[in-house]
Design an enzyme around this catalytic site. Sequence first.
Site, short mmCIF file in Angstrom:
data_model
loop_
_atom_site.label_atom_id
_atom_site.label_comp_id
_atom_site.label_asym_id
_atom_site.label_seq_id
_atom_site.Cartn_x
_atom_site.Cartn_y
_atom_site.Cartn_z
CB ILE A 1 2.01 18.69 5.77
CG1 ILE A 1 0.82 19.86 5.89
CG2 ILE A 1 1.07 17.30 5.62
CD1 ILE A 1 0.36 20.14 4.36
CG ASP A 2 6.10 20.67 10.24
OD1 ASP A 2 5.37 19.51 9.97
OD2 ASP A 2 7.05 20.85 11.00
NE ARG B 1 -7.72 4.45 5.17
CZ ARG B 1 -7.91 5.55 5.40
NH1 ARG B 1 -8.61 6.18 6.35
NH2 ARG B 1 -7.01 6.49 4.57
NE ARG C 1 -3.81 13.91 8.17
CZ ARG C 1 -2.73 14.03 7.93
NH1 ARG C 1 -1.94 13.38 7.40
NH2 ARG C 1 -2.25 15.34 8.24
CG ASP D 1 2.64 1.42 9.45
OD1 ASP D 1 2.12 2.53 10.12
OD2 ASP D 1 2.68 1.63 8.13
CB ILE E 1 6.36 6.82 14.55
CG1 ILE E 1 7.79 6.19 14.57
CG2 ILE E 1 6.06 7.87 13.16
CD1 ILE E 1 8.91 6.88 14.16
CE LYS F 1 -1.77 1.50 3.78
NZ LYS F 1 -1.57 2.94 4.11
CG ASN F 2 2.52 2.64 3.45
OD1 ASN F 2 1.38 3.22 3.32
ND2 ASN F 2 2.95 2.48 4.67
CB CYS G 1 -5.60 10.84 10.57
SG CYS G 1 -4.10 9.97 11.11
NE ARG H 1 -0.04 9.98 9.31
CZ ARG H 1 -0.70 8.97 8.73
NH1 ARG H 1 -1.74 8.54 8.74
NH2 ARG H 1 0.41 8.33 8.10
C1 UD1 Z 1 3.99 6.92 6.20
C2 UD1 Z 1 3.12 5.66 5.99
C3 UD1 Z 1 2.77 5.23 7.27
C4 UD1 Z 1 3.65 5.10 8.39
C5 UD1 Z 1 4.73 6.21 8.49
C6 UD1 Z 1 5.72 6.02 9.42
C7 UD1 Z 1 2.34 5.83 3.69
C8 UD1 Z 1 1.17 6.41 2.80
N1 UD1 Z 1 1.99 5.99 5.15
O1 UD1 Z 1 3.10 7.84 6.66
O2 UD1 Z 1 1.78 3.87 7.07
O3 UD1 Z 1 3.33 4.63 9.42
O4 UD1 Z 1 5.22 6.64 6.93
O5 UD1 Z 1 6.62 4.90 8.89
O6 UD1 Z 1 3.30 5.77 3.28
N2 UD1 Z 1 5.77 14.79 10.64
C9 UD1 Z 1 5.78 15.99 10.87
N3 UD1 Z 1 5.85 17.12 9.83
C10 UD1 Z 1 5.58 16.62 8.71
C11 UD1 Z 1 5.50 15.04 8.26
C12 UD1 Z 1 5.89 14.35 9.24
O7 UD1 Z 1 5.91 16.23 12.03
O8 UD1 Z 1 5.66 17.48 7.80
C13 UD1 Z 1 5.68 13.83 11.66
C14 UD1 Z 1 4.59 12.74 11.93
O9 UD1 Z 1 3.57 13.56 12.70
C15 UD1 Z 1 4.93 11.66 12.44
C16 UD1 Z 1 6.47 11.48 11.92
O10 UD1 Z 1 6.80 12.78 11.33
O11 UD1 Z 1 5.10 11.97 13.94
C17 UD1 Z 1 6.52 10.14 10.75
O12 UD1 Z 1 5.57 10.80 9.79
P1 UD1 Z 1 5.89 10.39 8.24
O13 UD1 Z 1 7.06 9.39 8.31
O14 UD1 Z 1 5.78 11.51 7.32
O15 UD1 Z 1 4.69 9.35 8.06
P2 UD1 Z 1 3.70 9.50 6.87
O16 UD1 Z 1 4.55 9.81 5.63
O17 UD1 Z 1 2.53 10.37 6.96
#
Ligand code: UD1
Length: 416
Positions: free
Chosen positions: A123-124, A397, A92, A305, A327, A22-23, A116, A121
């Site tokens: 996106i900064d 999902r 998301r 995960d 995480i 999926k990812n 979520c 989560r």
């Molecule tokens: C992806 C995976 C998800 C997995 C996660 C961590 C997909 C579709 N999803 O999610 O299944 O659990 O990686 O391995 O691939 N963060 C920030 N700011 C940002 C981005 C992230 O603070 O701009 C924080 C998040 O809140 C979280 C951590 O960084 O605490 C990890 O997030 P990230 O690695 O970005 O996970 P996703 O890409 O959302």
Amino acid sequence: MGKLIIDGGERISGEIRVQGAKNAVLPILAATVMADGVSVIKNCPSLRDVDKTDLVLERLGCIVRREENVVTVDTRGMCDCEICEDLMREMRSSIIFLGAIISRCKRAVVSMPGGCPIGLRPIDLHLKALKEMGVSIQEEHGYINCKAEKIRGGNIHLDFPSVGATENVMLAAVCADGITTVSNAAREPEIVDLSNFLNSMGARVYGAGGSVITIHGVEKLNGAEYTIMPDRIVAATYLAASAITGGEICLNSVNPYDMGAMLHVLEEMGAKIRCENSRIIQTAPKTLRSVHTIRTMPYPGFPTDIQSPFMALASMARGTSVFIENIFENRFQHVDELTRMGADIKVEGRSAVVRGVRELQGANVVARELRGGAALVIAALAANGTTSVSGVDFIDRGYENIEKYLQSCGAKIRRE
Ligand code: UD1
């Protein structure tokens, strides 16, 4: 939402061919929009999140066709650059389209993703990196408006190795002016899969899988044919399902090299594991042993995960195990439900202390998110009596037809 009804106590033994990841499929489908052409993506799992991604592509004006596990995306008619609020709320991870759309259209509008179930989560990191590449970003009325006449390569350092941010930067950089270097990049195998797909489209991405990725901008990309990597989290889920029931299982179409941290924990719990090229054969011990401490970490650490499915395992192991979730801040929602089934788990902040019990009892439980839902199914397979797991939409999902795969290995599980 449907329910899964599980009569526990059957051994999960047999063979499973593991679905595509999926990812990996989500960012790769997003990446198809960067070519003005046709891409053929094979080994696409049949999942709710993939259906939603197809819908995003269609709303952008692409033509999407699925035949079994092959998805064909024709992006020649792409005419929109906006992802609306309803799709963004439902999934998301649609944020991954941002880098791809801005690269193709020089403009992108996405609704601000909200919270979520597993945490905020934010996106900064995505937005900061895109700004550094010359993208102007305005946040208004819950939407993020992005514009860039030219995307510039440069040195991007991520404060945290975020999977999504690394992917968005890669997507924005492949057709940027000059060279982009991403340091402290996420190293997950799915990043390597995305990089391989981009390179098959004509991109020049080097070093994915390491913490520095270098991307040489190219003029344009072509549609490509690509096969999605196996899902390492789904693979580990089926290993856990077999281990908790004392079964013997053979997984086909997996990549054991991507699964080191998870296989190591299963061995620590007493499972005997043999890996061949694309197969894993596991024999469960009579009684599982606890693990000292499991800390979720970015790859190659233990994946967040699989924390909840492995907590289900630990709940029936001999001894005490400690889980530390580093995480996501809200990823213990399965704990109350496991406790309803007789598990002995105490949570304090980001830590959960699991004292193994001799048996779990069937109960009515609720899946509140994807992996937590899988954890409940695993516990139910080993529990005495019948368990009803509601909230199955969450499980769908990420798991293709979970009941079919488990039935084929002897589980008494049905969907209502
Ligand atoms: C992806 C995976 C998800 C997995 C996660 C961590 C997909 C579709 N999803 O999610 O299944 O659990 O990686 O391995 O691939 N963060 C920030 N700011 C940002 C981005 C992230 O603070 O701009 C924080 C998040 O809140 C979280 C951590 O960084 O605490 C990890 O997030 P990230 O690695 O970005 O996970 P996703 O890409 O959302």
